[in-house]
Scaffold this motif. Structure first.
Motif, PDB file in Angstrom:
ATOM      1  N   ALA A 118       0.837  -1.201   0.000  1.00  0.00           N
ATOM      2  CA  ALA A 118       0.000   0.000   0.000  1.00  0.00           C
ATOM      3  C   ALA A 118       0.872   1.251   0.000  1.00  0.00           C
ATOM      4  CB  ALA A 118      -0.891   0.010   1.238  1.00  0.00           C
ATOM      5  N   GLY A 119       0.308   2.334  -0.547  1.00  0.00           N
ATOM      6  CA  GLY A 119       0.953   3.644  -0.426  1.00  0.00           C
ATOM      7  C   GLY A 119       1.897   4.002  -1.547  1.00  0.00           C
TER       8      GLY A 119
ATOM      9  N   TYR B 275      -2.614  -1.091   5.902  1.00  0.00           N
ATOM     10  CA  TYR B 275      -2.362  -0.442   4.612  1.00  0.00           C
ATOM     11  C   TYR B 275      -1.922   1.003   4.787  1.00  0.00           C
ATOM     12  CZ  TYR B 275      -4.806  -4.640   3.195  1.00  0.00           C
ATOM     13  OH  TYR B 275      -5.175  -5.953   3.034  1.00  0.00           O
ATOM     14  N   GLN B 276      -1.420   1.317   5.945  1.00  0.00           N
ATOM     15  CA  GLN B 276      -0.864   2.656   6.193  1.00  0.00           C
ATOM     16  C   GLN B 276      -1.802   3.779   5.772  1.00  0.00           C
ATOM     17  OE1 GLN B 276       2.500   1.416   3.854  1.00  0.00           O
ATOM     18  NE2 GLN B 276       1.957  -0.377   5.070  1.00  0.00           N
TER      19      GLN B 276
ATOM     20  N   PHE C 224      -6.307   4.180  -5.222  1.00  0.00           N
ATOM     21  CA  PHE C 224      -7.287   5.146  -4.721  1.00  0.00           C
ATOM     22  C   PHE C 224      -6.554   6.443  -4.436  1.00  0.00           C
ATOM     23  CE2 PHE C 224      -9.779   6.650  -0.852  1.00  0.00           C
ATOM     24  CZ  PHE C 224     -10.850   7.162  -1.586  1.00  0.00           C
TER      25      PHE C 224
ATOM     26  N   LYS D 286      -2.822   6.390  -5.191  1.00  0.00           N
ATOM     27  CA  LYS D 286      -1.892   5.487  -4.511  1.00  0.00           C
ATOM     28  C   LYS D 286      -2.442   4.069  -4.477  1.00  0.00           C
ATOM     29  CE  LYS D 286       0.376   8.659  -1.330  1.00  0.00           C
ATOM     30  NZ  LYS D 286       0.275   9.226   0.020  1.00  0.00           N
ATOM     31  N   THR D 287      -1.531   3.112  -4.427  1.00  0.00           N
ATOM     32  CA  THR D 287      -1.983   1.738  -4.252  1.00  0.00           C
ATOM     33  C   THR D 287      -2.589   1.591  -2.860  1.00  0.00           C
ATOM     34  OG1 THR D 287       0.189   1.072  -3.465  1.00  0.00           O
ATOM     35  CG2 THR D 287      -0.243   0.783  -5.808  1.00  0.00           C
ATOM     36  N   THR D 288      -3.640   0.759  -2.801  1.00  0.00           N
ATOM     37  CA  THR D 288      -4.352   0.593  -1.533  1.00  0.00           C
ATOM     38  C   THR D 288      -3.926  -0.666  -0.783  1.00  0.00           C
ATOM     39  OG1 THR D 288      -6.077  -0.718  -2.575  1.00  0.00           O
ATOM     40  CG2 THR D 288      -6.415   1.673  -2.524  1.00  0.00           C
ATOM     41  N   GLY D 289      -3.186  -1.543  -1.432  1.00  0.00           N
ATOM     42  CA  GLY D 289      -2.881  -2.842  -0.838  1.00  0.00           C
ATOM     43  C   GLY D 289      -3.882  -3.910  -1.240  1.00  0.00           C
ATOM     44  N   ALA D 290      -5.026  -3.504  -1.784  1.00  0.00           N
ATOM     45  CA  ALA D 290      -6.009  -4.471  -2.300  1.00  0.00           C
ATOM     46  C   ALA D 290      -5.580  -4.901  -3.703  1.00  0.00           C
ATOM     47  CB  ALA D 290      -7.399  -3.841  -2.319  1.00  0.00           C
TER      48      ALA D 290
ATOM     49  N   GLU E 151     -13.563  -2.634  -5.456  1.00  0.00           N
ATOM     50  CA  GLU E 151     -13.958  -1.950  -4.239  1.00  0.00           C
ATOM     51  C   GLU E 151     -15.432  -1.554  -4.354  1.00  0.00           C
ATOM     52  OE1 GLU E 151     -10.983  -0.659  -5.826  1.00  0.00           O
ATOM     53  OE2 GLU E 151      -9.729  -1.953  -4.569  1.00  0.00           O
TER      54      GLU E 151
ATOM     55  N   GLY F 134      -7.649  -1.293  -6.716  1.00  0.00           N
ATOM     56  CA  GLY F 134      -6.373  -1.333  -6.006  1.00  0.00           C
ATOM     57  C   GLY F 134      -5.621  -0.023  -5.981  1.00  0.00           C
TER      58      GLY F 134
ATOM     59  N   HIS G 166     -12.404  -2.592  -0.424  1.00  0.00           N
ATOM     60  CA  HIS G 166     -12.238  -3.987  -0.826  1.00  0.00           C
ATOM     61  C   HIS G 166     -12.791  -4.947   0.236  1.00  0.00           C
ATOM     62  CE1 HIS G 166     -10.522  -7.305  -3.011  1.00  0.00           C
ATOM     63  NE2 HIS G 166      -9.795  -7.677  -1.985  1.00  0.00           N
TER      64      HIS G 166
ATOM     65  N   ASP H 104      -8.517 -11.255   1.925  1.00  0.00           N
ATOM     66  CA  ASP H 104      -8.703 -12.191   0.816  1.00  0.00           C
ATOM     67  C   ASP H 104      -8.342 -13.620   1.190  1.00  0.00           C
ATOM     68  OD1 ASP H 104      -9.665 -10.465  -1.289  1.00  0.00           O
ATOM     69  OD2 ASP H 104      -7.716  -9.487  -1.166  1.00  0.00           O
TER      70      ASP H 104
ATOM     71  N   CYS I  77      -3.924   3.921   3.435  1.00  0.00           N
ATOM     72  CA  CYS I  77      -4.139   4.116   1.997  1.00  0.00           C
ATOM     73  C   CYS I  77      -5.317   3.312   1.456  1.00  0.00           C
ATOM     74  CB  CYS I  77      -2.891   3.729   1.215  1.00  0.00           C
ATOM     75  SG  CYS I  77      -1.512   4.826   1.578  1.00  0.00           S
ATOM     76  N   ASN I  78      -5.967   2.520   2.280  1.00  0.00           N
ATOM     77  CA  ASN I  78      -7.089   1.714   1.765  1.00  0.00           C
ATOM     78  C   ASN I  78      -8.275   2.615   1.404  1.00  0.00           C
ATOM     79  OD1 ASN I  78      -6.928   1.899   4.725  1.00  0.00           O
ATOM     80  ND2 ASN I  78      -8.981   0.972   4.676  1.00  0.00           N
ATOM     81  N   ASP I  79      -9.037   2.154   0.446  1.00  0.00           N
ATOM     82  CA  ASP I  79     -10.227   2.885   0.000  1.00  0.00           C
ATOM     83  C   ASP I  79     -11.305   2.714   1.070  1.00  0.00           C
ATOM     84  OD1 ASP I  79     -12.468   3.893  -1.231  1.00  0.00           O
ATOM     85  OD2 ASP I  79     -12.238   2.730  -3.077  1.00  0.00           O
TER      86      ASP I  79
END
Lengths: 348, 348, 348, 348
Positions: free
Chosen positions: A23-24, C106-107, A63, A66-70, C8, A61, C117, D217, C109-111
């Motif tokens: 992520a990030g 995810y620091q 958002f 930046k990448t979300t880790g998903a 997501e 993935g 997700h 997941d 950064c997740n949506d």
């Protein structure tokens, strides 16, 4: 990170799902596009004239940039398809292609148009994933670069350092020695003129990997991990680390890399025959390998084969648009496979 | 089937746990012992004089003479160890060996005696497992055989058929052309005399695999599966399928294997440059590959290296007993890796 | 078969890549849509009013109406999103949701919109995959069916046979005993009225599995395989096979299923406390299990929580549209997870 | 770390290979032995009188008292076998055991003596591995502890904190409330007197896991990872996290754990219904779960079954030595499974 490639040459799109992206990460879309463009068809006189924009659409993935880790799903549309080129040949197994074994494996249900899921077109989303992996590695001071090492017996110089290899990525024909590159291109064009194709090889190096990554056992060793990614690239038939096949001609006194303490306090080799790996573990020297790629099987000349429906011998006359040599466009693909392998090795 | 190797060169024993062995197999212990003897040290003038009986003890997974389907554990004792040979060299990284990267990877805690878990001695239980796998394959009409294809530049003939390769297993020096074998042995002995070692290559074929096994994607393709098993064998540095590195010198018109309907109604190739695999899937022709093995790194001459404890340059004088060439003893090991890979490919 | 879910709640689409689908399957799109409709929101007074068509688009792996054996990618668009509902709550961790652990993982950064997700919306492509798996199983005479076994303490009857369970799939509220179903619905609506939600459980059975599939060891045992698929469904917090938690109240003489020879020559149990599994291996009786699902964490009442950016206590007032109970819509999701698990168990 | 268990109840030994043990760990053999003794038979009036020393022999992976990072193989001898107890019953499938499905799965070749590889005896090496894992976790401030939560309907208190659970490990009967323990023991002895057995449940907690480990997941989520390890323990039939099956009786307003900022700056829950996991990711609260174990299937009374060779109904009279309840001895086994699962979750 692990990836799932999907799509067919003549379907609506090819794509990839990449799980486990940290992520990030702010994706550098320009750098990604540059790698895709290096692979894209229709960009160079030695390549197939099929034109594809190869601009990826990210479905998940990412958002707010930046990448979300998903899981990250990216699609690349197919547009310039000539599916009718394949209808006439539907039941004829193209020699050198997977048509016959795929017919057996998938009971005749595989999409035969342009090789379907076996198409080199699937390497486009792989390059996308590799470009993401290269960014992740760059943050850790790790760089992946490759060049054409040989085509039809014409050899490029050997890569010595990261700086020389880095420049190759900006060249339209990715070699160190442009003179050798001219000869290679002439050999490709000559093969095309003679309704033929040529094979070659790519040398790749991963710079900056720390010493002490990998292990001797099945599933852990660096060579095994890299080879699994590399053989998943269509047309790769050999993978050799360090001195590679030349080890069979060597004595131990030549092949052993003498060690010394470098001024920075790290252990280095005076040479790098081991290709940066001993006992399946990285030793801090550049991880180097060479892959051999077979000549493009699609050649516009008469070939003998079988008709899979009729079960009898047949004669094949291929039309369609094909690369007389896949090696130049495969350079960013090999970089992608190496970058993904390096991420696995590092537990990313 | 999947395997876990354990043990160290100078520990009490080396061994393997093999999960997923089909139930009901009557183990042919004589055939297993034959393969172990082909690998065992001290059997041939070109090999290390270390003597080990290499008789396996089965701890589990066999009942009333048959496999039960439960995990099969086999132990092979270590007896003829000269551990004191290694004490003096404890902190000196042997060039070409994993000593330095293992020191980093395992924080200096790895067993350094005789290479510990990195030792070629671990290939004894691997040969055991391979011999079990060969039996399972033989029941399905599938046979694995290998020969030395080259040592220090001296080449054997190419294997053409199963019958010629089958005879190699009964020879003390596993080549097709005994004259070439004499020259190879001379080269090995000459290297030993000069306190050196030599590398070489092994060609292996799997006969009888059905067409239609494998797949194009990561984790499924036949080349990727085989390479993972092969690179888990110590000293293997290159793996090449079919025409292998020669593809880089070829044109498509040479490299494509023309297809025809055989009298028995199967599709065959007029040649087998593809090594029995197209698009990651078997095509019914023999699956062939060649591995390159580096020269034995242990050579009894002065070498430059580092002292891992003192962090300074050092000079190494190896003693101990070593093979001047690992290739002859590695032939049954490569057969073992190939047999285990074939089982995975077939879903056994 | 293995699957990768992506997407997501408030992205453009959710989707799945399904690898290893057998070739040659004619997808019954109507049956797939029926399962998707059973899960879809806005279909029932007890469910969220969010409306989604949930019609899948197949991007790959299907050609001329049949599966090709190549990875199958299906997309389901998101349309009725109210993303602004989430902006105000962006930094407030919703109790019972993954907001806080995801923020750490995810620091930040997740949506966060609609759970991103983590949303139950990801179960739409899972139901798609499960519907494909159900078709594959049906060809082998294997059927998967589930019903609500309890909601907020109100229990349905226990499933006895395939015929009674089969009918449940056609009911708007999937229970065996419609009277119990009425009470459950009343409990759900009452909870909604009180700005609350309720939990419940789902019982599922797989009929027709052959005896002798699975194994006792890690990675092979039937319970372990099923549980991994089931716990990947959001809100599932317990998985119990056969008599399940009631085993803790039983004696061996009650719990042991006496065996007998059936007229058809197969071994049967006089009862099925084992849920069709002994020692991790199927015994030919229906494989039965129950999952417990937590109450929907999203409830429109004042809750105490923390502000993840400010790092201080906060008060949360949720708005947005939520299911007061996820259990009714989860029935086809549990069927999907069970169907995919059954395929893995069978090596499909 | 990953493990391979091998051995049979009446073979020479049971054992384990543990791959991926971090290097440099000084094994606390006393702590390992203590866990093995807690599991060992013949130690308590409620257990089987079979006596086994259960002292492990380490064959590999430890050098000079420290783990080397190479695979660790440990053997535990079998000594007090009464194999003749099983000869008479060789073809009779014991109800509640895996005899019948194993007969189908392994074509009648499985070792039937004492359950062979299905025996609870295989949990001895699992406890060994778990004790190693517990040491690795303890270095990171993570502790695993368990107690009997119920036997035949008699419940222990609920575990509130690490200190109370830690003391349980020193008790001969591992409960928090010794009065409840007395009643449980009486129930076990009463069952034995009546030629019967009883089931029960074990509650386990992992303290000190950091927040942010796991993922939503398949293959990543904490519940899925733990459940796979737990269901690999014989006799476990249900796994429930946090409030577990009670979620089906709850409202969201009860089940949601309100969050607050603790004085040490971390986010905490005011209660822990979630069992330390939201959305498959740890939230920093103790990870808690309960497993249900079926009553011992071996009971010395007449049972109805089938003769697997004759294919006809039969009557079974079991003799031999059996635990009237496996739950007390299973407490260190569940701790072991949880410790190994925690290591996987943490990427160790």
């Amino acid at each position: 990170m692990k990836y799932s490639l999907f799509g067919e040459s003549h379907g609506p799109a090819v794509g990839i799902v990449l799980e486990g992206v940290p992520a990030g990460l702010t994706l550098d879309m320009q750098a990604i596009q540059k790698q895709l463009d290096r692979r894209a068809p229709g960009r160079h006189p030695t390549a197939t004239p099929r034109r594809e924009a190869d601009v990826p659409t990210i479905l998940s993935g990412v958002f707010q940039g930046k990448t979300t880790g998903a899981p990250l799903c990216a699609l690349i549309s197919n547009s310039d398809q000539h599916s009718q080129d394949y209808e006439a040949l539907r039941t004829l197994a193209r020699p050198g292609h997977a048509d016959y074994p795929a017919h057996v494996r998938y009971q005749g249900c595989n999409d035969y148009r342009g090789g379907g899921h076996f198409s080199g077109r699937l390497t486009a989303p792989l390059v996308f994933a590799g470009a993401v992996a290269k960014q992740i590695l760059a943050q850790r001071g790790i760089f992946v670069a490759a060049h054409i090492s040989a085509i039809y017996g014409i050899s490029d110089q050997t890569a010595e350092d990261w700086d020389s290899l880095r420049q190759v990525a900006d060249k339209p024909f990715p070699v160190l020695d442009d003179q050798a590159g001219e000869e290679m291109q002439a050999a490709i064009l000559e093969a095309r003129e003679e309704q033929d194709s040529v094979g070659g090889s790519i040398e790749c190096a991963v710079f900056g990997l720390p010493a002490g990554v990998g292990g001797p056992d099945f599933g852990q060793n660096a060579e095994g991990i890299f080879s699994q990614y590399l053989f998943a690239v269509p047309a790769v038939k050999a993978v050799a680390f360090g001195a590679g096949v030349a080890f069979a001609l060597m004595r131990g006194s030549e092949a052993n890399d003498p060690l010394y303490m470098d001024d920075d306090g790290t252990v280095k080799g005076e040479q790098n025959c081991a290709g940066g790996i001993n006992g399946g573990i990285t030793n801090g020297m550049p991880l180097t390998f060479e892959v051999t790629m077979r000549p493009t099987p699609s050649i516009p000349r008469t070939q003998f084969t079988v008709d899979l429906e009729k079960g009898e011998n047949a004669v094949l006359e291929l039309t369609g648009r094909h690369d007389p040599c896949v090696v130049p466009r495969a350079v960013p693909v090999i970089e992608a496979a190496a970058a993904l392998a390096a991420c696995q090795l590092l537990g990313i």
